[in-house]
Write a protein that holds these residues in place. Structure first.
Motif, PDB file in Angstrom:
ATOM      1  N   GLN A 274       0.817  -1.212   0.000  1.00 57.36           N
ATOM      2  CA  GLN A 274       0.000   0.000   0.000  1.00 57.36           C
ATOM      3  C   GLN A 274       0.853   1.266   0.000  1.00 57.36           C
ATOM      4  O   GLN A 274       0.577   2.216  -0.742  1.00 57.36           O
ATOM      5  CB  GLN A 274      -0.910  -0.012   1.236  1.00 57.36           C
TER       6      GLN A 274
ATOM      7  N   GLU B 206       3.996   5.789  -5.447  1.00 57.08           N
ATOM      8  CA  GLU B 206       3.888   5.866  -6.911  1.00 57.08           C
ATOM      9  C   GLU B 206       2.844   6.903  -7.332  1.00 57.08           C
ATOM     10  O   GLU B 206       3.066   7.687  -8.252  1.00 57.08           O
ATOM     11  CB  GLU B 206       3.485   4.500  -7.501  1.00 57.08           C
ATOM     12  N   ASP B 207       1.705   6.881  -6.657  1.00 58.13           N
ATOM     13  CA  ASP B 207       0.631   7.845  -6.965  1.00 58.13           C
ATOM     14  C   ASP B 207       1.108   9.281  -6.763  1.00 58.13           C
ATOM     15  O   ASP B 207       0.885  10.144  -7.612  1.00 58.13           O
ATOM     16  CB  ASP B 207      -0.592   7.614  -6.067  1.00 58.13           C
TER      17      ASP B 207
ATOM     18  N   ASN C  23       3.851   1.561  -1.121  1.00 52.08           N
ATOM     19  CA  ASN C  23       4.443   1.671  -2.446  1.00 52.08           C
ATOM     20  C   ASN C  23       3.503   2.325  -3.432  1.00 52.08           C
ATOM     21  O   ASN C  23       3.880   3.202  -4.193  1.00 52.08           O
ATOM     22  CB  ASN C  23       4.801   0.279  -2.971  1.00 52.08           C
ATOM     23  N   ARG C  24       2.245   1.861  -3.388  1.00 52.66           N
ATOM     24  CA  ARG C  24       1.253   2.403  -4.312  1.00 52.66           C
ATOM     25  C   ARG C  24       1.054   3.882  -4.052  1.00 52.66           C
ATOM     26  O   ARG C  24       0.952   4.691  -4.968  1.00 52.66           O
ATOM     27  CB  ARG C  24      -0.063   1.648  -4.157  1.00 52.66           C
ATOM     28  N   GLU C  25       1.054   4.269  -2.755  1.00 44.68           N
ATOM     29  CA  GLU C  25       0.873   5.678  -2.428  1.00 44.68           C
ATOM     30  C   GLU C  25       2.045   6.521  -2.900  1.00 44.68           C
ATOM     31  O   GLU C  25       1.853   7.637  -3.390  1.00 44.68           O
ATOM     32  CB  GLU C  25       0.674   5.845  -0.923  1.00 44.68           C
TER      33      GLU C  25
END
Ligand code: AVJ
Length: 342
Positions: A13, A19-20, A15-17
């Protein structure tokens, strides 16, 4: 989930944040008119600064909305059934919701409260405080932004509903969705419609939605609210640069930017910008890229739309809601609109 799996989940999660955030900053700084979504203002420090903004004398919004909720909590409570699920979008410190909970917990049999917020630190802090303050309320915090949050709350409710049916027969009979603080003002009309529309899809006939709208008023009042004397709003805005430096390895110098907030009568919104004081290069390590910004050019960080009662009624109608009541203060500076599915 065991500890290791929990950790792995966490990393995915985060990581995704990351990246976003990186992708959004890249898109925003490369745009002809530079912009960054206001949701990134709320890291741990930003959320704390926002809580301080709410205490500033010029920032009338929070105080006014709290006084409206205090006054009308009995009516709102009466409209709600005896077993109720409260879902709050962007709960923050939940201080205004505590006003409702104080009243509801005296009169209701069973209350579930699902606060949804983008900041995990403020969410953990406020759920801990509320749990000790309201031991009879079941509180399940959801760390997420709005769109995903609604789905997660719906899923959590399904599970909680099963659990409560096992333990006791008091299955919640209605949902009360809260969207307070005029956070809806951050959205373009189209986005506001789509957000309320997706809330509408999750609701049944007897459910209710309360939305806080900041109303159009004298420009001087608005401009003062976003340019407080103590400079907290400026710090809040500039903190976005600190966040970029920390999380995206940037080299942005806070001293080379200025907080600028003003009311645009054409757009019927407050705008918040970070204006560059010089021609400069902005290097973002995580992107391995440099962006030029000229003296006087700005990064647009927030819109805060101000509504009329007619616009509120039209928005409700467009999203499949009936506007039941406008709860307002004497000055008509702020409206807590009560909406029910049409
Ligand atoms: C949390 C979006 C309602 O727009 O008034 C406060 C954020 N920005 N001061 C608002 C904010 C600058 C606030 N909302």
């Amino acid at each position: 989930m065991d500890k290791r799996e929990e950790k792995a989940e966490m990393t995915v999660q985060q990581n995704r944040e990351f990246e976003d955030f990186a992708a959004d900053v890249e898109r925003g700084l490369a745009a002809e008119k530079k912009y960054i979504s206001p949701k990134y203002l709320y890291d741990e420090v930003g959320s704390q600064l926002f809580e301080q903004i709410c205490l500033q004398p010029e920032y009338y919004l929070t105080k006014t909305e709290a006084s409206i909720l205090n006054k009308h909590a009995p009516v709102i409570s009466k409209l709600a059934g005896s077993n109720i699920e409260i879902i709050e979008l962007g709960s923050g410190s939940s201080s205004k919701t505590a006003i409702l909970l104080r009243y509801l917990s005296l009169h209701k049999k069973r209350i579930y409260y699902f606060p949804i917020d983008i900041s995990s630190s403020i969410l953990m802090e406020s759920t801990r405080r509320l749990k000790s303050q309201f031991p009879n309320v079941s509180i399940i915090g959801i760390r997420s932004d709005y769109n995903i949050g609604i789905d997660k709350a719906a899923a959590a409710i399904a599970t909680a509903g099963c659990m409560s049916a096992e333990r006791n027969p008091e299955i919640p009979d209605m949902k009360l969705v809260l969207f307070l603080g005029s956070s809806i003002g951050n959205f373009e009309l189209k986005e506001a419609r789509s957000l309320l529309g997706s809330v509408r899809k999750k609701l049944h006939t007897n459910d209710l939605l309360l939305v806080g709208f900041d109303l159009q008023k004298d420009e001087s009042v608005l401009n003062a609210a976003y340019n407080d004397n103590a400079g907290i709003t400026a710090k809040f805005n500039l903190n976005l640069l600190t966040r970029i430096n920390r999380e995206l390895d940037g080299n942005l110098e806070l001293g080379k930017f200025e907080h600028h907030a003003f009311y645009s009568p054409e757009q019927q919104r407050m705008e918040m910008h970070l204006v560059s004081k010089t021609d400069q290069q902005l290097y973002i390590g995580a992107l391995g890229k440099t962006f030029s910004i000229r003296k006087g050019e700005s990064i647009h960080t927030e819109n805060s739309y101000k509504y009329t009662l007619n616009q509120i009624a039209a928005l409700a109608d467009d999203c499949g809601f009936t506007l039941g009541k406008n709860f307002m203060d004497k000055n008509r500076w702020f409206d807590v609109a009560l909406l029910s599915p049409s």
